[in-house]
Design a protein around this motif. Structure first.
Motif, PDB file in Angstrom:
ATOM      1  N   UNK A 176      79.343 -54.298  85.460  1.00  0.00           N
ATOM      2  CA  UNK A 176      80.790 -54.175  85.623  1.00  0.00           C
ATOM      3  C   UNK A 176      81.318 -53.216  84.559  1.00  0.00           C
ATOM      4  N   UNK A 177      82.578 -52.778  84.710  1.00  0.00           N
ATOM      5  CA  UNK A 177      83.082 -51.816  83.732  1.00  0.00           C
ATOM      6  C   UNK A 177      83.168 -52.450  82.348  1.00  0.00           C
ATOM      7  N   UNK A 178      83.414 -53.732  82.296  1.00  0.00           N
ATOM      8  CA  UNK A 178      83.457 -54.419  81.011  1.00  0.00           C
ATOM      9  C   UNK A 178      82.066 -54.465  80.361  1.00  0.00           C
ATOM     10  N   UNK A 179      81.064 -54.822  81.175  1.00  0.00           N
ATOM     11  CA  UNK A 179      79.690 -54.857  80.651  1.00  0.00           C
ATOM     12  C   UNK A 179      79.246 -53.467  80.209  1.00  0.00           C
ATOM     13  N   UNK A 180      79.684 -52.468  80.964  1.00  0.00           N
ATOM     14  CA  UNK A 180      79.333 -51.093  80.645  1.00  0.00           C
ATOM     15  C   UNK A 180      79.924 -50.675  79.297  1.00  0.00           C
ATOM     16  N   UNK A 181      81.186 -51.075  79.056  1.00  0.00           N
ATOM     17  CA  UNK A 181      81.827 -50.774  77.771  1.00  0.00           C
ATOM     18  C   UNK A 181      81.041 -51.386  76.618  1.00  0.00           C
ATOM     19  N   UNK A 182      80.604 -52.615  76.816  1.00  0.00           N
ATOM     20  CA  UNK A 182      79.841 -53.280  75.757  1.00  0.00           C
ATOM     21  C   UNK A 182      78.513 -52.584  75.513  1.00  0.00           C
ATOM     22  N   UNK A 183      77.885 -52.181  76.611  1.00  0.00           N
ATOM     23  CA  UNK A 183      76.607 -51.479  76.510  1.00  0.00           C
ATOM     24  C   UNK A 183      76.768 -50.187  75.710  1.00  0.00           C
ATOM     25  N   UNK A 184      77.808 -49.431  76.038  1.00  0.00           N
ATOM     26  CA  UNK A 184      78.038 -48.147  75.375  1.00  0.00           C
ATOM     27  C   UNK A 184      78.402 -48.323  73.907  1.00  0.00           C
ATOM     28  N   UNK A 185      79.076 -49.415  73.598  1.00  0.00           N
ATOM     29  CA  UNK A 185      79.514 -49.589  72.222  1.00  0.00           C
ATOM     30  C   UNK A 185      78.476 -50.253  71.349  1.00  0.00           C
ATOM     31  N   UNK A 186      77.871 -51.310  71.869  1.00  0.00           N
ATOM     32  CA  UNK A 186      77.035 -52.141  71.012  1.00  0.00           C
ATOM     33  C   UNK A 186      75.546 -51.880  71.131  1.00  0.00           C
ATOM     34  N   UNK A 187      75.122 -51.309  72.232  1.00  0.00           N
ATOM     35  CA  UNK A 187      73.683 -51.234  72.481  1.00  0.00           C
ATOM     36  C   UNK A 187      73.148 -49.802  72.440  1.00  0.00           C
ATOM     37  N   UNK A 188      73.857 -48.909  73.105  1.00  0.00           N
ATOM     38  CA  UNK A 188      73.397 -47.528  73.210  1.00  0.00           C
ATOM     39  C   UNK A 188      74.459 -46.603  72.636  1.00  0.00           C
ATOM     40  N   UNK A 189      74.067 -45.732  71.722  1.00  0.00           N
ATOM     41  CA  UNK A 189      75.011 -44.736  71.218  1.00  0.00           C
ATOM     42  C   UNK A 189      74.583 -43.361  71.694  1.00  0.00           C
ATOM     43  N   UNK A 190      75.559 -42.552  72.031  1.00  0.00           N
ATOM     44  CA  UNK A 190      75.287 -41.226  72.579  1.00  0.00           C
ATOM     45  C   UNK A 190      75.976 -40.184  71.712  1.00  0.00           C
ATOM     46  N   UNK A 191      75.225 -39.258  71.175  1.00  0.00           N
ATOM     47  CA  UNK A 191      75.829 -38.138  70.463  1.00  0.00           C
ATOM     48  C   UNK A 191      75.760 -36.942  71.394  1.00  0.00           C
ATOM     49  N   UNK A 192      76.911 -36.545  71.953  1.00  0.00           N
ATOM     50  CA  UNK A 192      76.888 -35.498  72.968  1.00  0.00           C
ATOM     51  C   UNK A 192      76.573 -34.130  72.391  1.00  0.00           C
ATOM     52  N   UNK A 193      76.320 -33.194  73.300  1.00  0.00           N
ATOM     53  CA  UNK A 193      75.854 -31.871  72.884  1.00  0.00           C
ATOM     54  C   UNK A 193      76.900 -31.097  72.095  1.00  0.00           C
ATOM     55  N   UNK A 194      78.165 -31.248  72.452  1.00  0.00           N
ATOM     56  CA  UNK A 194      79.200 -30.432  71.827  1.00  0.00           C
ATOM     57  C   UNK A 194      80.038 -31.247  70.846  1.00  0.00           C
ATOM     58  N   UNK A 195      79.833 -31.061  69.518  1.00  0.00           N
ATOM     59  CA  UNK A 195      80.561 -31.877  68.537  1.00  0.00           C
ATOM     60  C   UNK A 195      82.071 -31.692  68.643  1.00  0.00           C
ATOM     61  N   UNK A 196      82.504 -30.521  69.134  1.00  0.00           N
ATOM     62  CA  UNK A 196      83.945 -30.278  69.209  1.00  0.00           C
ATOM     63  C   UNK A 196      84.635 -31.180  70.217  1.00  0.00           C
ATOM     64  N   UNK A 197      83.934 -31.504  71.289  1.00  0.00           N
ATOM     65  CA  UNK A 197      84.556 -32.400  72.262  1.00  0.00           C
ATOM     66  C   UNK A 197      84.403 -33.850  71.821  1.00  0.00           C
ATOM     67  N   UNK A 198      83.443 -34.104  70.933  1.00  0.00           N
ATOM     68  CA  UNK A 198      83.168 -35.486  70.544  1.00  0.00           C
ATOM     69  C   UNK A 198      84.075 -35.965  69.417  1.00  0.00           C
ATOM     70  N   UNK A 199      84.578 -35.034  68.605  1.00  0.00           N
ATOM     71  CA  UNK A 199      85.453 -35.428  67.503  1.00  0.00           C
ATOM     72  C   UNK A 199      86.906 -35.138  67.852  1.00  0.00           C
ATOM     73  N   UNK A 200      87.768 -36.026  67.453  1.00  0.00           N
ATOM     74  CA  UNK A 200      89.198 -35.842  67.677  1.00  0.00           C
ATOM     75  C   UNK A 200      89.771 -35.003  66.527  1.00  0.00           C
TER      76      UNK A 200
END
Ligand code: ATP
Ligand code: MG
Length: 332
Positions: free
Chosen positions: A80-104
């Motif tokens: 579910x979208x809730x489970x997915x949020x937890x997965x992305x936050x607590x279990x798997x971290x992703x550092x995307x290719x472009x740091x400029x889009x990843x940092x605010x």
């Protein structure tokens, strides 16, 4: 034990006005606890698409058209979208290719990291900031308190990359997905970031999916490597084995293109990846392969195990021929 990540027969397409771009086709891979799997291949081979698909970060015209993804035995495509949020936050971290889009750009580094910490941990504002200083220290930023109060543009490229790593580590993921973590950095900074990643992997026993077109980076960090071309995994195996005795002509070509000896000239493989909207029969690399015969352009080419070793697989009908006549670097 159970695999941390297990991807089976995954296919991804991008819809465009001119047809579907088949960016990832029937990819299978697994990552064991504490293991680093490298994915290498030239630009456009589908590496970032694969990473985005694993976390279901594909958006807009991208979609998964087949296959399964299991994280720690759980089917990611059914969450579910809730489970997915937890997965992305607590279990798997992703550092995307472009740091400029990843940092605010309009938020301080410290606020960005502590926000991530607070999204996933039940801690107070000040506790979150303490944890932020800790991760900034862990990624070897020179002065965590000062750096926390800075905006991304006040940092160098290498420091920004460290901040991205800090954000990824703030939630103590079990699986870290790094997409080109050293691209665009000078050689010295690259080496420092790599050493840092290496140390972090050792200390935390994190599993890593490391994406890069740089085989030197793979050689330094990855236990196993998958070589991708035109959306398919052409060869996979233990890094030392694949590098010592590559069996796939594409792997051989990539390794031969590494700068050798005194005269560090690149010998790129002639040609380029074909149109991914119309995939020809047979082997996707056939048009660029010096070993290809008519037979290579028919049917679908299955993975076969190399010398009966189930952990070393290659997608080539003529791999024995390629091993007997390996493509060599141009040493003239
Ligand atoms: P690089 O090394 O340059 O980062 P990559 O291996 O990460 O390349 P991807 O970014 O996954 O490759 O792209 C795979 C293929 O999908 C390429 O042909 C690319 O042009 C195409 N592609 C990527 N995003 C889209 C999109 N949104 N719409 C259409 N095609 C796309
Ligand atoms: Mg990419």
């Amino acid at each position: 034990g159970r695999s941390v990540l297990s991807v089976d027969d995954l296919s991804v397409e991008y819809r465009t006005d001119d047809g579907a771009v088949k960016a990832v086709r029937n990819v299978s891979l697994h990552i064991e606890p504490g293991e680093t799997l490298g994915i290498a291949g030239e630009s456009g081979s589908g590496k970032s698409t694969l990473a985005l698909a694993i976390l279901r970060y594909l958006e807009g015209n991208g979609r998964i058209t087949g296959g399964t993804i299991e994280y720690d035995g759980r089917p990611v495509l059914d969450l579910s979208s809730r489970e997915l949020r937890e997965l992305r936050g607590n279990e798997i971290a992703h550092v995307p290719q472009d740091p400029n889009t990843a940092l605010n750009p309009s938020m301080t580094v410290g606020d960005q990291i502590s926000e991530v910490v607070r999204t996933h941990r039940d801690v107070s504002r000040s506790e979150a900031m303490e944890q932020t200083y800790e991760v900034l220290h862990e990624v070897n930023l020179p002065d965590p308190k000062t750096n926390a109060s800075q905006y991304p543009h006040e940092l160098s490229g290498g420091q920004q990359q460290r901040v991205l790593l800090a954000i990824a580590l703030a939630c103590q993921p079990k699986l870290l997905i790094l997409d080109e973590p050293t691209t665009g950095l000078d050689v010295t900074t690259q080496a420092k970031i790599l050493d840092l990643i290496d140390d972090l992997i050792e200390e935390r026993d994190t599993s890593v999916l490391l994406i890069t077109h740089n085989l030197g980076v793979i050689n330094q960090i990855a236990d196993r490597v998958g070589i991708m071309y035109a959306g398919e995994i052409m060869e996979v195996g233990a890094t030392d084995e694949v590098f010592r005795s590559p069996t796939n002509p594409y792997t051989q070509g990539l390794l031969a293109s590494l700068p050798q000896g005194e005269d560090r000239r690149l010998k790129p493989i002639p040609g380029q990846i074909g149109d991914l909207r119309t995939i020809p029969d047979g082997c996707v690399f056939a048009d660029r392969c010096e070993f290809a015969t008519d037979e290579c352009r028919e049917g679908s080419v299955e993975k076969v195990s190399v010398d009966g070793n189930p952990s070393h697989m290659t997608r080539c009908r003529r791999w024995k021929h390629a091993v007997a006549n390996p493509i060599q670097a141009d040493t003239q």
